[in-house]
Scaffold this motif. Structure first.
Motif, PDB file in Angstrom:
ATOM      1  N   LEU A 196       0.817  -1.208   0.000  1.00  0.00           N
ATOM      2  CA  LEU A 196       0.000   0.000   0.000  1.00  0.00           C
ATOM      3  C   LEU A 196       0.854   1.263   0.000  1.00  0.00           C
ATOM      4  O   LEU A 196       0.329   2.363  -0.170  1.00  0.00           O
ATOM      5  CB  LEU A 196      -0.926   0.015   1.216  1.00  0.00           C
ATOM      6  CG  LEU A 196      -2.005  -1.070   1.272  1.00  0.00           C
ATOM      7  CD1 LEU A 196      -2.800  -0.940   2.560  1.00  0.00           C
ATOM      8  CD2 LEU A 196      -2.938  -0.992   0.065  1.00  0.00           C
ATOM      9  N   ASP A 197       2.157   1.083   0.227  1.00  0.00           N
ATOM     10  CA  ASP A 197       3.091   2.211   0.301  1.00  0.00           C
ATOM     11  C   ASP A 197       2.651   3.197   1.377  1.00  0.00           C
ATOM     12  O   ASP A 197       2.582   4.410   1.160  1.00  0.00           O
ATOM     13  CB  ASP A 197       3.198   2.927  -1.047  1.00  0.00           C
ATOM     14  CG  ASP A 197       4.368   3.921  -1.083  1.00  0.00           C
ATOM     15  OD1 ASP A 197       5.326   3.723  -0.318  1.00  0.00           O
ATOM     16  OD2 ASP A 197       4.313   4.885  -1.878  1.00  0.00           O
ATOM     17  N   VAL A 198       2.347   2.663   2.562  1.00  0.00           N
ATOM     18  CA  VAL A 198       2.011   3.494   3.712  1.00  0.00           C
ATOM     19  C   VAL A 198       3.061   3.272   4.788  1.00  0.00           C
ATOM     20  O   VAL A 198       3.705   2.226   4.839  1.00  0.00           O
ATOM     21  CB  VAL A 198       0.603   3.193   4.260  1.00  0.00           C
ATOM     22  CG1 VAL A 198      -0.454   3.537   3.222  1.00  0.00           C
ATOM     23  CG2 VAL A 198       0.464   1.733   4.683  1.00  0.00           C
ATOM     24  N   ARG A 199       3.218   4.259   5.643  1.00  0.00           N
ATOM     25  CA  ARG A 199       4.302   4.235   6.614  1.00  0.00           C
ATOM     26  C   ARG A 199       4.038   3.338   7.812  1.00  0.00           C
ATOM     27  O   ARG A 199       4.947   2.758   8.383  1.00  0.00           O
ATOM     28  CB  ARG A 199       4.595   5.662   7.101  1.00  0.00           C
ATOM     29  CG  ARG A 199       5.342   6.521   6.115  1.00  0.00           C
ATOM     30  CD  ARG A 199       5.418   7.959   6.598  1.00  0.00           C
ATOM     31  NE  ARG A 199       4.116   8.593   6.607  1.00  0.00           N
ATOM     32  CZ  ARG A 199       3.590   9.186   5.548  1.00  0.00           C
ATOM     33  NH1 ARG A 199       4.257   9.224   4.417  1.00  0.00           N
ATOM     34  NH2 ARG A 199       2.405   9.750   5.606  1.00  0.00           N
ATOM     35  N   ASP A 200       2.775   3.269   8.232  1.00  0.00           N
ATOM     36  CA  ASP A 200       2.519   2.582   9.483  1.00  0.00           C
ATOM     37  C   ASP A 200       1.067   2.140   9.569  1.00  0.00           C
ATOM     38  O   ASP A 200       0.274   2.332   8.646  1.00  0.00           O
ATOM     39  CB  ASP A 200       2.877   3.481  10.673  1.00  0.00           C
ATOM     40  CG  ASP A 200       2.239   4.863  10.566  1.00  0.00           C
ATOM     41  OD1 ASP A 200       1.066   4.938  10.142  1.00  0.00           O
ATOM     42  OD2 ASP A 200       2.904   5.854  10.902  1.00  0.00           O
ATOM     43  N   ARG A 201       0.734   1.574  10.714  1.00  0.00           N
ATOM     44  CA  ARG A 201      -0.596   1.015  10.936  1.00  0.00           C
ATOM     45  C   ARG A 201      -1.683   2.089  10.941  1.00  0.00           C
ATOM     46  O   ARG A 201      -2.803   1.850  10.487  1.00  0.00           O
ATOM     47  CB  ARG A 201      -0.577   0.276  12.282  1.00  0.00           C
ATOM     48  CG  ARG A 201      -1.617  -0.813  12.440  1.00  0.00           C
ATOM     49  CD  ARG A 201      -1.466  -1.405  13.830  1.00  0.00           C
ATOM     50  NE  ARG A 201      -2.239  -2.617  13.982  1.00  0.00           N
ATOM     51  CZ  ARG A 201      -1.745  -3.836  13.820  1.00  0.00           C
ATOM     52  NH1 ARG A 201      -0.477  -3.983  13.453  1.00  0.00           N
ATOM     53  NH2 ARG A 201      -2.509  -4.898  13.998  1.00  0.00           N
ATOM     54  N   ALA A 202      -1.354   3.276  11.437  1.00  0.00           N
ATOM     55  CA  ALA A 202      -2.328   4.361  11.457  1.00  0.00           C
ATOM     56  C   ALA A 202      -2.772   4.693  10.038  1.00  0.00           C
ATOM     57  O   ALA A 202      -3.959   4.894   9.766  1.00  0.00           O
ATOM     58  CB  ALA A 202      -1.736   5.594  12.142  1.00  0.00           C
ATOM     59  N   GLN A 203      -1.811   4.758   9.113  1.00  0.00           N
ATOM     60  CA  GLN A 203      -2.144   5.023   7.723  1.00  0.00           C
ATOM     61  C   GLN A 203      -2.964   3.883   7.127  1.00  0.00           C
ATOM     62  O   GLN A 203      -3.872   4.102   6.321  1.00  0.00           O
ATOM     63  CB  GLN A 203      -0.858   5.211   6.918  1.00  0.00           C
ATOM     64  CG  GLN A 203      -0.080   6.452   7.286  1.00  0.00           C
ATOM     65  CD  GLN A 203      -0.635   7.693   6.643  1.00  0.00           C
ATOM     66  OE1 GLN A 203      -0.534   7.862   5.433  1.00  0.00           O
ATOM     67  NE2 GLN A 203      -1.221   8.563   7.432  1.00  0.00           N
ATOM     68  N   ALA A 204      -2.653   2.652   7.539  1.00  0.00           N
ATOM     69  CA  ALA A 204      -3.397   1.501   7.023  1.00  0.00           C
ATOM     70  C   ALA A 204      -4.856   1.533   7.462  1.00  0.00           C
ATOM     71  O   ALA A 204      -5.753   1.107   6.715  1.00  0.00           O
ATOM     72  CB  ALA A 204      -2.733   0.202   7.487  1.00  0.00           C
ATOM     73  N   ILE A 205      -5.120   2.033   8.656  1.00  0.00           N
ATOM     74  CA  ILE A 205      -6.504   2.160   9.126  1.00  0.00           C
ATOM     75  C   ILE A 205      -7.287   3.084   8.210  1.00  0.00           C
ATOM     76  O   ILE A 205      -8.418   2.786   7.817  1.00  0.00           O
ATOM     77  CB  ILE A 205      -6.531   2.684  10.578  1.00  0.00           C
ATOM     78  CG1 ILE A 205      -6.074   1.583  11.539  1.00  0.00           C
ATOM     79  CG2 ILE A 205      -7.931   3.167  10.962  1.00  0.00           C
ATOM     80  CD1 ILE A 205      -5.969   2.038  12.986  1.00  0.00           C
ATOM     81  N   VAL A 206      -6.687   4.210   7.837  1.00  0.00           N
ATOM     82  CA  VAL A 206      -7.357   5.145   6.939  1.00  0.00           C
ATOM     83  C   VAL A 206      -7.634   4.495   5.589  1.00  0.00           C
ATOM     84  O   VAL A 206      -8.735   4.609   5.040  1.00  0.00           O
ATOM     85  CB  VAL A 206      -6.509   6.419   6.763  1.00  0.00           C
ATOM     86  CG1 VAL A 206      -7.129   7.333   5.708  1.00  0.00           C
ATOM     87  CG2 VAL A 206      -6.376   7.164   8.086  1.00  0.00           C
ATOM     88  N   VAL A 207      -6.638   3.785   5.035  1.00  0.00           N
ATOM     89  CA  VAL A 207      -6.823   3.130   3.740  1.00  0.00           C
ATOM     90  C   VAL A 207      -7.938   2.103   3.815  1.00  0.00           C
ATOM     91  O   VAL A 207      -8.800   2.026   2.927  1.00  0.00           O
ATOM     92  CB  VAL A 207      -5.514   2.451   3.280  1.00  0.00           C
ATOM     93  CG1 VAL A 207      -5.767   1.572   2.053  1.00  0.00           C
ATOM     94  CG2 VAL A 207      -4.458   3.494   2.953  1.00  0.00           C
ATOM     95  N   ALA A 208      -7.959   1.299   4.890  1.00  0.00           N
ATOM     96  CA  ALA A 208      -8.966   0.247   5.024  1.00  0.00           C
ATOM     97  C   ALA A 208     -10.369   0.825   4.986  1.00  0.00           C
ATOM     98  O   ALA A 208     -11.255   0.303   4.298  1.00  0.00           O
ATOM     99  CB  ALA A 208      -8.747  -0.526   6.328  1.00  0.00           C
ATOM    100  N   HIS A 209     -10.580   1.907   5.695  1.00  0.00           N
ATOM    101  CA  HIS A 209     -11.918   2.472   5.767  1.00  0.00           C
ATOM    102  C   HIS A 209     -12.271   3.304   4.548  1.00  0.00           C
ATOM    103  O   HIS A 209     -13.409   3.292   4.089  1.00  0.00           O
ATOM    104  CB  HIS A 209     -12.078   3.266   7.064  1.00  0.00           C
ATOM    105  CG  HIS A 209     -12.178   2.379   8.259  1.00  0.00           C
ATOM    106  ND1 HIS A 209     -13.369   1.843   8.677  1.00  0.00           N
ATOM    107  CD2 HIS A 209     -11.225   1.887   9.084  1.00  0.00           C
ATOM    108  CE1 HIS A 209     -13.149   1.067   9.734  1.00  0.00           C
ATOM    109  NE2 HIS A 209     -11.859   1.083   9.995  1.00  0.00           N
TER     110      HIS A 209
END
Length: 224
Positions: A196-209
């Motif tokens: 996903l080319d995201v830095r961390d889990r916080a960014q992954a939460i945004v992508v998921a939603h």
């Protein structure tokens, strides 16, 4: 020694945070009264972490976070400081690259632990605020008209893990929910962040939603 910049427009808040951090063994290299000062302080001192108030004059904490993350390529971790009435600001800060968020009434030990987790690249998500953010996401439709880059590259299992990250589950909870090992979960998380080319889990939460991935953490417990 972990170095920290404190950005808040209230002098008493800055001084209180400085006292807590210095007693805990952190080095406070600068204070900033607004976002522009925070950006300048990071450029001057290159701290490990910035504690960033989101509502400040001149330049708010969201824009300051965006600039700091871009200028340092994510090397300086930004922790957003928030109150219950700033849900949209929290979402904006996460999209800008914040590593996580804390309530301003966080305990001294909680603050110290959060900074250590941020430096280690681990998620820093205050549970009570995370619940409100997830409720916000659940109440609206996905905001993206097309999947984010890399989402199509995720395997079916990685999509399952991403949905659970979006629900705020920890690695241990994901492992138990999917009946897989912790090592396997960590591998999946690492691959998800890379794809996903995201830095961390916080960014992954945004992508998921934003992508419309939904996971009800009680569903497995019900056997549904």
């Amino acid at each position: 020694m972990t170095s920290v910049v404190i950005a808040d427009d209230q002098v008493l808040v800055r001084h209180g945070l400085r006292l807590i951090l210095e007693l805990a063994g952190f080095e406070v290299v600068a204070e900033a009264a607004d976002g522009a000062e925070a950006v300048a302080a990071v450029a001057a001192h290159g701290p490990d972490v910035v504690l960033m108030d989101l509502r400040m004059p001149v330049m708010d904490g969201v824009e300051a976070t965006r600039r700091i993350v871009e200028d340092t390529a994510g090397r300086t971790r930004v922790l957003a400081l928030t109150t219950f009435d700033t849900d949209q600001h929290v979402l904006d800060a996460l999209r800008a690259g914040a590593a996580g968020f804390l309530l301003k009434d966080v305990t001294s030990d909680g603050l110290s632990d959060a900074i250590r987790h941020a430096v280690a690249g681990e998620p820093v998500l205050a549970p009570s605020v995370l619940t409100r953010v997830l409720d916000h996401f659940a109440a609206r439709q996905p905001s993206l008209s097309s999947p984010p880059p890399g989402l199509r590259d995720l395997s079916e299992r990685e999509l399952e893990v991403l949905g659970r990250i979006g629900a705020g589950l920890s690695n241990a909870e994901i492992a138990a929910d999917l009946v897989i090992s912790m090592a396997t979960v960590k591998t999946h998380v690492r691959h998800i962040l890379a794809k996903l080319d995201v830095r961390d889990r916080a960014q992954a939460i945004v992508v998921a939603h934003d992508a419309g991935l939904r996971h009800d953490p009680t569903r497995s417990a019900r056997g549904a």
